[in-house]
Write a protein that holds these residues in place. Structure first.
Motif: not given
Length: 64
Positions: A29-34, A38-44, A21-23
């Motif tokens: 640039g959270s307006d477009c998916i990079r 995806i890696v952050t969401f997979l780890a979370m 979450i901190f990461n």
């Protein structure tokens, strides 16, 4: 299951979730998916799955 394993099974996923979450909040640039999003969401998601599995296992073992 002793208290040390319970603490390890709960605290490690909570630490990983809070780190992700901190990461995610630090990524510009959270307006477009990079790919890093995806890696952050997979780890979370993996950490949340581990946390839920450990909580369900703890509750199942307490019933016995």
């Amino acid at each position: 299951m002793n208290n040390r394993n319970v603490a390890r099974g709960i605290l490690i996923p909570v630490f990983i979730i809070s780190l992700m979450i901190f990461n995610f909040t630090r990524i510009p640039g959270s307006d477009c998916i990079r790919p890093i999003h995806i890696v952050t969401f997979l780890a979370m998601g993996a950490a949340i799955g581990m946390l839920l599995m450990n909580i369900f296992t703890l509750l199942r073992n307490k019933e016995k």
